[in-house]
Design an enzyme around this catalytic site. Structure first.
Site, PDB file in Angstrom:
ATOM      1  N   ASP A   1       1.229  -7.660   2.238  1.00 31.86           N
ATOM      2  CA  ASP A   1       1.394  -6.226   2.007  1.00 31.86           C
ATOM      3  C   ASP A   1       2.869  -5.827   1.819  1.00 31.86           C
ATOM      4  OD1 ASP A   1       0.881  -3.547   1.757  1.00 31.86           O
ATOM      5  OD2 ASP A   1      -0.347  -3.390   3.567  1.00 31.86           O
TER       6      ASP A   1
ATOM      7  N   HIS B   1       0.831  -1.216   0.000  1.00 30.08           N
ATOM      8  CA  HIS B   1       0.000   0.000   0.000  1.00 30.08           C
ATOM      9  C   HIS B   1       0.864   1.265   0.000  1.00 30.08           C
ATOM     10  CE1 HIS B   1       0.077  -0.031   4.552  1.00 30.08           C
ATOM     11  NE2 HIS B   1       0.004   1.277   4.377  1.00 30.08           N
TER      12      HIS B   1
ATOM     13  N   SER C   1       3.983   2.210   8.397  1.00 27.32           N
ATOM     14  CA  SER C   1       3.768   1.222   7.350  1.00 27.32           C
ATOM     15  C   SER C   1       5.075   0.964   6.625  1.00 27.32           C
ATOM     16  CB  SER C   1       2.733   1.718   6.347  1.00 27.32           C
ATOM     17  OG  SER C   1       1.468   1.386   6.807  1.00 27.32           O
TER      18      SER C   1
END
Ligand code: ARG
Ligand code: GLU
Length: 701
Positions: free
Chosen positions: A221, A85, A636
């Site tokens: 991810d 992402h 992230s």
């Protein structure tokens, strides 16, 4: 003063309670107070191994990816891992209908196939230095908050400028805890970044928005990039002669995996937290501001959803925007539920009362006994302005049509010359190219009505104008955009007509009111609150034990640590600490959501249990795991390390029940979610047969 501080810290150790074990994000240069605890729990590195000024250390493998994510260097040739992402925008930008890397994945076969990403940068921290004294010594004790900010800003800029020694060096001074401390950060910024690999969307975004902010999770991810530099290993703009970057430090990748209760730590760039927020501030934010923002976003999402359902062009056009709106729409809901379900406001209030009693118990601090009440008071006074600001942003100024109107207003204000209409018509056509007009009209008309919720604050003439605009809205040129473009074609654009347009008039008036009446008041109260919070956090630094006092996240490099741990989200339910491909397949075969998909290649590997050397000792293929580590947006892509500093995962999310941890960290339910690095290795190796990428990685022995 020194004696007082010592006395205070002794007292505070005796007094402070309710402090949660794993809360905190620590500057790597201030790890001292944490270090013993980390070692007791499993850390085997020295402070020098983690952050060293003179030698290479783990910190040299941590990168700021783009503007809001983290990544990690895993090869001698500048190979970078981050989340899917985080790479999403880049992958989407180099995808076309015929080469849809976003949907189908991308695996480069050699250096030449790696795709340059325009505009993407990666930064590595060279060093950080405490410059608090250089700033605070220049601020007169009687300075107003505004004077203080002006002086500090100027000094910060000067120090940064002095330290920007080369074009590709970025220097910035950051403020910590409302101006109690300042650090100079020096980064090397790399701008030739190339995409090396990405899994298909059904892996990289498995579960999509359905599973976002939720455990159990089965998202692969990750995405893979590389830094390129000139022949001298220096950062430079893209050139096809550039070569892979030779890093100072390479994080070793480990296939050893995790077990329940294992110690882990996360090195990365958390964006923003407000963990000193008072009970009053939390209450206003989660119970009054979040709900209206959620409401407005629900309306937007429903509209985009309706248009996207049967139209792939619109779906693709709005995918990124939709994901952005949905991400915090969901987070805010989790946050409000979490704060209320854990009675966090009551608990924070009682901690605040303990703190006030402590102030009262110390002669030299008694004078601050009103501090909390004053903070509550100013939160209450600032609230209407924050509310108005938020509604205006969510319901009005973030709307594409209104952004276009705003642009037109500035354009016209800047002056109209002969070429004006031509330039403006170019923007009109651009608007029509990049947006779906009907969808935008619907979005605008259905969010406009949320301005009703601030009607009571609007001055009479503005309110009248608003009612008038509502009546005539269908006549606005900006709603009938197509007519605008026809007028453009016919060279019939007259700025005078535009200036009389109902939406033009209303937006101008609204902006005027916002800039003259709302912003100054917001500034006024923010300054008040900032100076109170500066005092509050300063006193907290005496009150709390040294190893409990930390700076709020501000996109600077931090270390957080914790243990791999299950949690109890609700009565009779326990969530264990890891997920496997079995769960992914179950969701894909039997789950209801469209976000659950699997392809035949992965299903085949699953059926044959063809997991290579990546299975755990039960023979399962792990996908994700959770821990008590304190993280936030910006973390992230952050590398997750075991006690030896070996890479075992990539951070990518938090659990639904714990999304309130930016305000209030509760270690019974706050968990961060990480990708198990073995799943990434499995996908690269067994699914994509991209051994080239594995071959250059450095593996832990
Ligand atoms: N919630 C995570 C974060 O805050 C992941 C967001 C991306 N994933 C998604 N399904 N939208 O960024
Ligand atoms: N997904 C978030 C990010 O992009 C991290 C999750 C969080 O907010 O904790 O930074």
């Amino acid at each position: 003063m020194k004696k007082l501080i010592i006395l205070i810290s002794v007292l505070s150790i005796l007094i402070s309670k309710n402090l949660l074990a794993d809360e905190g994000m620590w500057l790597p240069v201030l790890l001292e107070a944490q270090y013993d605890d980390m070692v007791t729990r499993g850390l085997q590195l020295s402070p020098e191994d983690i952050y060293s000024i003179n030698n290479s250390s783990l910190k040299d493998a941590i990168v700021l990816f783009g503007r809001g994510c983290t990544g990690v260097i895993v090869s001698e040739q500048g190979l970078i891992l981050t989340n899917h992402h985080c790479g999403y925008g880049s992958i989407a930008n180099v995808s076309t209908v015929n080469n849809d890397y976003l949907t189908n994945g991308f695996w480069s076969n050699d250096f030449k196939e790696e795709i340059p990403i325009e505009g993407l940068t990666i930064s590595i921290l060279v060093s950080m230095r405490d410059v608090t004294n250089e700033i605070l010594s220049q601020i007169p004790t009687n300075a107003t908050e505004k004077q203080r900010k002006d002086i500090a800003n100027k000094l910060c800029k000067n120090i940064a400028a002095e330290n920007k020694t080369k074009p590709h060096i970025d220097a910035v001074v950051r403020e910590f805890n409302y101006g109690n401390a300042y650090y100079l950060m020096i980064y090397e910024v790399f701008s030739d970044i190339r995409l090396v690999a990405a899994p298909p969307l059904f892996i990289g975004n498995f579960g999509g928005d359905t599973d976002n902010w939720v455990w159990p999770r089965h998202t692969g991810d990750f995405s893979v990039f590389r830094i390129y530099v000139n022949q001298n290993n220096e950062s430079t703009n893209y050139s096809k002669n550039n070569v892979p970057f030779k890093p100072k430090y390479v994080a070793p990748v480990s296939k050893k995996g995790i077990n329940k209760d294992d110690f882990i730590f996360i090195y990365g760039f958390p964006g923003s937290t407000t963990h000193f927020m008072t009970s009053k501030g939390i209450d206003l934010n989660v119970n009054l501001i979040n709900p209206i923002a959620i409401d407005i976003r629900t309306t937007k999402l429903n509209i985009i959803e309706n248009y996207s359902r049967n139209n792939d062009t619109i779906r693709l056009m709005y995918a990124n925007k939709r994901a952005g709106i949905a991400n915090y729409w969901k987070k805010m809901q989790g946050e409000t539920i979490g704060i209320n379900a854990t009675k966090a406001i009551e608990k924070r209030h009682s901690q605040e009362q303990d703190f006030v009693n402590w102030l009262k118990s110390i002669d030299s601090l008694k004078k601050y006994a009103n501090l909390m009440d004053t903070l509550y008071h100013y939160h209450q006074l600032a609230y209407p302005y924050e509310y108005i600001d938020r509604v205006l942003y969510e319901a009005y100024f973030s709307n594409e049509i209104i952004r276009f109107v705003q642009r037109t207003i500035y354009d016209i204000q800047r002056g109209i010359d002969d070429s004006w209409a031509n330039k403006w018509c170019y923007l009109v056509n651009n608007f029509l190219k990049n947006n779906n007009l009907k969808l935008e009209q619907d979005l605008f008309l259905s969010t406009f009505k949320y301005l009703d919720s601030i009607s009571k604050y609007l001055p009479n003439d503005l309110l009248k104008n608003k009612l008038n605009t509502e009546k005539n809205i269908e006549k606005s040129l900006f709603i009938n955009f197509n007519e605008l473009s026809v007028a453009c074609l016919k060279n019939k654009i007259n700025p005078k007509t535009i200036q009389k347009d109902p939406l033009y008039v209303f937006t101008s008036k609204l902006l005027d009111w916002y800039v003259k009446e709302i912003l100054p008041m917001e500034d006024y109260y923010n300054n008040k609150l900032d100076s109170l919070y500066r005092m509050y956090t300063k006193l907290q630094s005496y009150y709390l034990p040294q190893n409990k006092y930390y700076f709020d996240a501000n996109s600077t490099l931090r270390i957080a640590y914790g243990n791999v741990k299950p949690y109890h989200p609700a009565d009779a339910i326990t969530y264990i600490h890891y997920t496997t491909i079995d769960g992914m397949v179950d969701k894909a075969l039997w789950g209801q959501a469209e976000d659950y998909k699997i392809d035949s290649t992965l299903l085949e590997l699953f059926k044959n249990k063809d997991f290579g050397s990546y299975a755990n000792d039960k023979g399962e293929l792990p996908i994700a795991f959770i821990s008590t580590t304190h993280t936030t947006g910006g973390n992230s892509g952050s590398p997750v390390f075991n006690g030896k500093g070996e890479l075992i995962g990539l951070n990518f999310d938090r659990v639904w029940e714990g999304t309130m941890s930016d305000f209030y960290f509760d270690d019974t339910r706050c968990r961060n979610i990480m990708l198990d690095i073995r799943y990434m290795l499995f996908i690269i190796d067994k699914y994509a047969n991209a051994q080239r990428i594995l071959n250059e990685m450095k593996f832990a022995q």
